[in-house]
Structure formats: structure tokens, C-alpha cells
Design a protein around this motif. Sequence first.
Motif, PDB file in Angstrom:
ATOM      1  N   TRP A 190      58.617  16.827  53.091  1.00  0.00           N
ATOM      2  CA  TRP A 190      57.321  17.477  52.897  1.00  0.00           C
ATOM      3  C   TRP A 190      56.762  17.150  51.521  1.00  0.00           C
ATOM      4  CZ3 TRP A 190      59.246  22.806  55.042  1.00  0.00           C
ATOM      5  CH2 TRP A 190      58.987  22.869  56.422  1.00  0.00           C
ATOM      6  N   THR A 191      55.466  17.192  51.411  1.00  0.00           N
ATOM      7  CA  THR A 191      54.829  17.144  50.102  1.00  0.00           C
ATOM      8  C   THR A 191      54.974  18.522  49.464  1.00  0.00           C
ATOM      9  OG1 THR A 191      52.683  17.849  50.966  1.00  0.00           O
ATOM     10  CG2 THR A 191      53.139  15.470  50.956  1.00  0.00           C
ATOM     11  N   ALA A 192      54.663  18.605  48.170  1.00  0.00           N
ATOM     12  CA  ALA A 192      54.758  19.897  47.487  1.00  0.00           C
ATOM     13  C   ALA A 192      53.841  20.945  48.131  1.00  0.00           C
ATOM     14  CB  ALA A 192      54.437  19.727  46.005  1.00  0.00           C
ATOM     15  N   PRO A 193      52.572  20.620  48.469  1.00  0.00           N
ATOM     16  CA  PRO A 193      51.726  21.620  49.127  1.00  0.00           C
ATOM     17  C   PRO A 193      52.276  22.045  50.492  1.00  0.00           C
ATOM     18  CG  PRO A 193      50.372  19.883  48.180  1.00  0.00           C
ATOM     19  CD  PRO A 193      51.801  19.416  48.089  1.00  0.00           C
ATOM     20  N   GLU A 194      52.860  21.120  51.243  1.00  0.00           N
ATOM     21  CA  GLU A 194      53.419  21.465  52.558  1.00  0.00           C
ATOM     22  C   GLU A 194      54.604  22.404  52.417  1.00  0.00           C
ATOM     23  OE1 GLU A 194      52.155  17.299  54.844  1.00  0.00           O
ATOM     24  OE2 GLU A 194      54.141  17.525  53.929  1.00  0.00           O
ATOM     25  N   LEU A 195      55.481  22.110  51.449  1.00  0.00           N
ATOM     26  CA  LEU A 195      56.631  22.982  51.230  1.00  0.00           C
ATOM     27  C   LEU A 195      56.174  24.370  50.792  1.00  0.00           C
ATOM     28  CD1 LEU A 195      59.645  23.541  50.913  1.00  0.00           C
ATOM     29  CD2 LEU A 195      59.530  22.536  48.612  1.00  0.00           C
ATOM     30  N   ALA A 196      55.248  24.431  49.851  1.00  0.00           N
ATOM     31  CA  ALA A 196      54.751  25.731  49.380  1.00  0.00           C
ATOM     32  C   ALA A 196      54.092  26.503  50.521  1.00  0.00           C
ATOM     33  CB  ALA A 196      53.763  25.517  48.240  1.00  0.00           C
ATOM     34  N   ARG A 197      53.345  25.800  51.350  1.00  0.00           N
ATOM     35  CA  ARG A 197      52.671  26.438  52.496  1.00  0.00           C
ATOM     36  C   ARG A 197      53.696  27.050  53.454  1.00  0.00           C
ATOM     37  NH1 ARG A 197      49.930  21.962  54.225  1.00  0.00           N
ATOM     38  NH2 ARG A 197      48.428  22.331  52.548  1.00  0.00           N
ATOM     39  N   PHE A 198      54.759  26.306  53.739  1.00  0.00           N
ATOM     40  CA  PHE A 198      55.787  26.817  54.655  1.00  0.00           C
ATOM     41  C   PHE A 198      56.517  28.001  54.055  1.00  0.00           C
ATOM     42  CE2 PHE A 198      60.320  26.849  55.795  1.00  0.00           C
ATOM     43  CZ  PHE A 198      60.211  27.187  57.144  1.00  0.00           C
ATOM     44  N   LEU A 199      56.892  27.914  52.770  1.00  0.00           N
ATOM     45  CA  LEU A 199      57.651  29.003  52.153  1.00  0.00           C
ATOM     46  C   LEU A 199      56.831  30.292  52.103  1.00  0.00           C
ATOM     47  CD1 LEU A 199      59.515  27.145  49.244  1.00  0.00           C
ATOM     48  CD2 LEU A 199      60.458  27.934  51.428  1.00  0.00           C
ATOM     49  N   ARG A 200      55.532  30.181  51.870  1.00  0.00           N
ATOM     50  CA  ARG A 200      54.684  31.390  51.878  1.00  0.00           C
ATOM     51  C   ARG A 200      54.659  31.997  53.273  1.00  0.00           C
ATOM     52  NH1 ARG A 200      51.297  28.236  48.472  1.00  0.00           N
ATOM     53  NH2 ARG A 200      50.035  27.630  50.297  1.00  0.00           N
ATOM     54  N   LEU A 336      48.889  20.294  59.246  1.00  0.00           N
ATOM     55  CA  LEU A 336      49.159  20.752  57.888  1.00  0.00           C
ATOM     56  C   LEU A 336      50.649  20.887  57.590  1.00  0.00           C
ATOM     57  CD1 LEU A 336      46.406  23.508  57.466  1.00  0.00           C
ATOM     58  CD2 LEU A 336      46.377  21.151  56.619  1.00  0.00           C
ATOM     59  N   LEU A 337      51.483  20.750  58.629  1.00  0.00           N
ATOM     60  CA  LEU A 337      52.917  20.923  58.412  1.00  0.00           C
ATOM     61  C   LEU A 337      53.692  20.009  59.362  1.00  0.00           C
ATOM     62  CD1 LEU A 337      54.755  22.780  56.640  1.00  0.00           C
ATOM     63  CD2 LEU A 337      55.104  24.161  58.683  1.00  0.00           C
ATOM     64  N   PRO A 338      54.055  18.823  58.908  1.00  0.00           N
ATOM     65  CA  PRO A 338      54.828  17.909  59.770  1.00  0.00           C
ATOM     66  C   PRO A 338      56.188  18.514  60.124  1.00  0.00           C
ATOM     67  CG  PRO A 338      53.952  16.778  57.842  1.00  0.00           C
ATOM     68  CD  PRO A 338      53.753  18.239  57.607  1.00  0.00           C
ATOM     69  N   TRP A 339      56.751  18.020  61.212  1.00  0.00           N
ATOM     70  CA  TRP A 339      58.075  18.478  61.643  1.00  0.00           C
ATOM     71  C   TRP A 339      59.149  17.850  60.758  1.00  0.00           C
ATOM     72  CZ3 TRP A 339      61.118  21.644  64.192  1.00  0.00           C
ATOM     73  CH2 TRP A 339      62.444  21.258  64.442  1.00  0.00           C
ATOM     74  N   ILE A 340      60.094  18.662  60.283  1.00  0.00           N
ATOM     75  CA  ILE A 340      61.267  18.146  59.579  1.00  0.00           C
ATOM     76  C   ILE A 340      62.499  18.916  60.033  1.00  0.00           C
ATOM     77  CG2 ILE A 340      59.927  17.506  57.528  1.00  0.00           C
ATOM     78  CD1 ILE A 340      61.310  19.874  56.079  1.00  0.00           C
ATOM     79  N   ARG A 341      63.680  18.367  59.757  1.00  0.00           N
ATOM     80  CA  ARG A 341      64.943  19.049  60.034  1.00  0.00           C
ATOM     81  C   ARG A 341      65.368  19.839  58.795  1.00  0.00           C
ATOM     82  NH1 ARG A 341      68.654  14.232  60.121  1.00  0.00           N
ATOM     83  NH2 ARG A 341      67.327  13.872  58.310  1.00  0.00           N
ATOM     84  N   LEU A 342      66.378  20.695  58.960  1.00  0.00           N
ATOM     85  CA  LEU A 342      66.871  21.454  57.823  1.00  0.00           C
ATOM     86  C   LEU A 342      67.351  20.517  56.713  1.00  0.00           C
ATOM     87  CD1 LEU A 342      67.651  24.204  56.564  1.00  0.00           C
ATOM     88  CD2 LEU A 342      69.893  23.951  57.652  1.00  0.00           C
ATOM     89  N   HIS A 343      68.068  19.452  57.064  1.00  0.00           N
ATOM     90  CA  HIS A 343      68.590  18.535  56.053  1.00  0.00           C
ATOM     91  C   HIS A 343      67.465  17.878  55.262  1.00  0.00           C
ATOM     92  CE1 HIS A 343      71.738  16.137  54.182  1.00  0.00           C
ATOM     93  NE2 HIS A 343      71.022  15.044  54.398  1.00  0.00           N
ATOM     94  N   LEU A 352      60.434  14.787  45.821  1.00  0.00           N
ATOM     95  CA  LEU A 352      59.438  15.374  44.923  1.00  0.00           C
ATOM     96  C   LEU A 352      59.819  15.139  43.456  1.00  0.00           C
ATOM     97  CD1 LEU A 352      58.589  18.757  46.714  1.00  0.00           C
ATOM     98  CD2 LEU A 352      57.287  16.618  46.703  1.00  0.00           C
ATOM     99  N   LEU A 353      61.106  15.301  43.140  1.00  0.00           N
ATOM    100  CA  LEU A 353      61.531  15.103  41.762  1.00  0.00           C
ATOM    101  C   LEU A 353      61.383  13.646  41.327  1.00  0.00           C
ATOM    102  CD1 LEU A 353      64.722  17.363  41.501  1.00  0.00           C
ATOM    103  CD2 LEU A 353      62.409  17.842  40.670  1.00  0.00           C
ATOM    104  N   LEU A 354      61.818  12.721  42.177  1.00  0.00           N
ATOM    105  CA  LEU A 354      61.738  11.302  41.826  1.00  0.00           C
ATOM    106  C   LEU A 354      60.286  10.861  41.687  1.00  0.00           C
ATOM    107  CD1 LEU A 354      64.556   9.919  44.156  1.00  0.00           C
ATOM    108  CD2 LEU A 354      64.586   9.940  41.653  1.00  0.00           C
ATOM    109  N   ALA A 355      59.442  11.323  42.596  1.00  0.00           N
ATOM    110  CA  ALA A 355      58.031  10.941  42.541  1.00  0.00           C
ATOM    111  C   ALA A 355      57.347  11.496  41.299  1.00  0.00           C
ATOM    112  CB  ALA A 355      57.307  11.425  43.794  1.00  0.00           C
ATOM    113  N   ASP A 356      57.912  12.576  40.756  1.00  0.00           N
ATOM    114  CA  ASP A 356      57.327  13.178  39.552  1.00  0.00           C
ATOM    115  C   ASP A 356      57.913  12.581  38.276  1.00  0.00           C
ATOM    116  OD1 ASP A 356      55.405  15.141  38.601  1.00  0.00           O
ATOM    117  OD2 ASP A 356      57.132  16.257  37.822  1.00  0.00           O
ATOM    118  N   GLY A 357      58.778  11.583  38.422  1.00  0.00           N
ATOM    119  CA  GLY A 357      59.296  10.891  37.255  1.00  0.00           C
ATOM    120  C   GLY A 357      60.596  11.415  36.698  1.00  0.00           C
TER     121      GLY A 357
END
Length: 400
Positions: A190-200, A336-343, A352-357
Motif C-alpha cells: 500500500w501507499t502511505a495514504p492507503e495504509l492510513a485510510r485502512f487503519l482509520r 482507493l484500497l487495493p487488495w493485499i495479504r497480511l504479509h 515506504l521506508l526505502l522510497a523515503d530514503g
Amino acid sequence: MAGARRRQAGEGGISEYQTKAGPRFLIKYAAQRADGTKRVVLKRGFRTRREAAAVLRAEIRKTEMGEWVEPSKQRLDAYLAEWIATQRLSPSTVSSYRKNIRLHINPYLGVQPFARLTGPMVDAWMRELEVSGRADGTGGLSARTVRYVFTILRAALSDAVRQGRLSVNPTDRATPPSPSDARPPEMQAWTAPELARFLRWADADDRDLAMCWRLLAASGMRRGEALALRWRDVDLDAARIAVRRSVGVVKEKDAGQQLVEGPTKTGQSRVVDLDAGTVVALRAYRAARAQVSGDLVRDSALVLGGVDGAHRHPDRFSRRFGAQVVRARKALGEELLPWIRLHDLRHTHATLLLADGVPVKVVSERLGHANATITLTVYQHVHPGMGREAAERFAALLDG
């Protein structure tokens, strides 16, 4: 046969015989057993005299070099049962090996004396698995599964060679599915917005499960590591957790299954720093569990355990995540929220960390990879953009 040179003592012999399929050749030679006694060895079925002669020369050389191994009559299934009982592996790995031997090796090759296995026999076995190897009879196994089962057989027969029970490993002369054919399912993140959207959304749907998903996404822990985490491993004041162990499912035929704790995948412990938001969420989560029972927040209690204090079942844990993602996609919109597995929460954390440098070495340590090379290999899809950014930064330094 007319014109054939008479072989000298110790050179062995080649004889022709007739079969319904045409002429065949056998070789005969003397070899010395480990106890010093001698025996005469016969090998049949060669299609040409040239083929028979090549094998005879190889066998004679083994006897001269002391490398000849007396063929064992032990069946492969009996040998594999003996072999697996001696392996020093994690309980979950031993359970997986036993299952694959029982389902995918013994029914096909088990009755064969393991000393008579050949490369073509192993190849034919793998092709059969690819076509009709599923235990439920619904088709073939994936290339990834076939390669995995092949590695089990190869490891077992390699030990037989090392122990002097086989002269050569027949799997060395076989062709398993290539690493590219057996590559794992495509990684999703997920992208950061997708992850934040799901967690909310998850926090409003089920706060207890939302804490599970947030901790996994924020730490990059493997599923088994998160489910084995105890409160004594959590230092909320220092905002860090110690990942020391993992829990897995051990299944045995006719004995059901049990959850067993063991070391992490690499056998090494690690410390992972947490962000302030996750620490706040963990404090609230701990306070809520304390209201249910003080036993749930003792130092020895599982952080993500069930309300009974026991381990959550890893497979059911993954299914609950999948079910929540399905409901979240319906509520928020599938686009707005692609399918992913738990892993894939672990992949999301790293990507996200690598893409942020964040340096690869730092990400590797958080994930618990054996070395940074593994991180580079797994997440190479993230690196092209990072490389371009690095080049632009270098150019900016020169311009400055």
C-alpha cells in the motif's frame, strides 16, 4: 562379440543380452565392501556398448579410488523416515517436510530403493507433480511447490552421499523448475495514504484488530514474530520492542496441530524502534486489555494474544485480516484500497521506508533480514527511483 578386446583382470566385463525391446548390455566388475570383503556387481539395461563402457570405467575408477559405495536395498520412504528423524530443524519446518514427503514424494518414489534412483526418474516425478500432484486430485502443483519438494529430496540424498550411502546424488542430474519459474507471488504494498485510510477504518470497525495491523505495519515484523511478542518485550517509554521469538503451526498426520514457539526466522533477536503514534495506540490498547483482565498485561502475557491469553492461530489471524480488507474495500471503494495479504504489511513497511530514503541497512535491521543484500534483492523494484534521486542530489552538490 567378435573383434572385442579381451579385458584384463580388474577391468570388468561387458555382455550383450536380448530383450523384447532389442539388445541391451550389462556390466560386471568386482568391488570391495567397507568390511574388506569383495562382491561381484552386475548392472543391466544399457542401450549401447559405448554407454555400458563409460559407466564401467567410472565404476572401476571408484573402486580404485576407494569411492565405491555398495548399493543399498533400502526403500526411499524408509530412508526418508530415518533421515527426517535426525534433522535439527524448527518444529514447523520438520512438520512441513514430513507433510511434503508423505503427500508428494512417497506416493511416487517411495517404493524405489533409494540407491537406484536416477536423474530421469526424478525428472519424470517432477513432471507428474506439475500435472497431477495436488493431494485433492484437482490438478498439478505450482512450479514453486515442486521446486520446494525437490529441495527436500535433494537435501536428504545429499546427506546419503555425505554418509557414504550413495556414490552420487541423482537430483544433481535432474532439472527442477528454475528460480524464475518458482518465484513467489507478486509483491503488493500500500501507499502511505492507503495504509492510513485502512487503519482509520479498521480502528472504527474493530479497535483490537486495528492495533494488530498497526503494529505489524509500523514494525515490519513477520506474523509469527508479532504473535509471539510479550509485554516484557515492549518498552513504551523508550518506544521500542525486542523481537526475540516466533510462533508457528506444527501439523502432524493423525495428531492434529499445535502452536509452537521458537526462535525468529534467522535465529537472531533484534530491537525495533516505534513511532510516537504507535506508542500512543499501544498504551491505549494495554489500558483497555487491563480492564478486561490484569492477566492480559502481565510481563509474560502476549501482546496480541486472544482474550483468553493464548496465542492467536496464525492462519486464522491472516484470514481475519483478509476479511477486514474485503469489508474495508467495500466501505471505502475498491479503487482507493487495493487488495493485499497480511504479509504485505511487512512489504508496505519496507517499501515506504526505502522510497523515503531510509538507508537499506537500517531497513534490513528492522525487518530482521540476515543481511542487507536480501533486502536489496527483495525490494529492488523500489531502487530505480531512489537511484535517480541520489543522482540528482549529487548533481545538486556539484552545482552548489
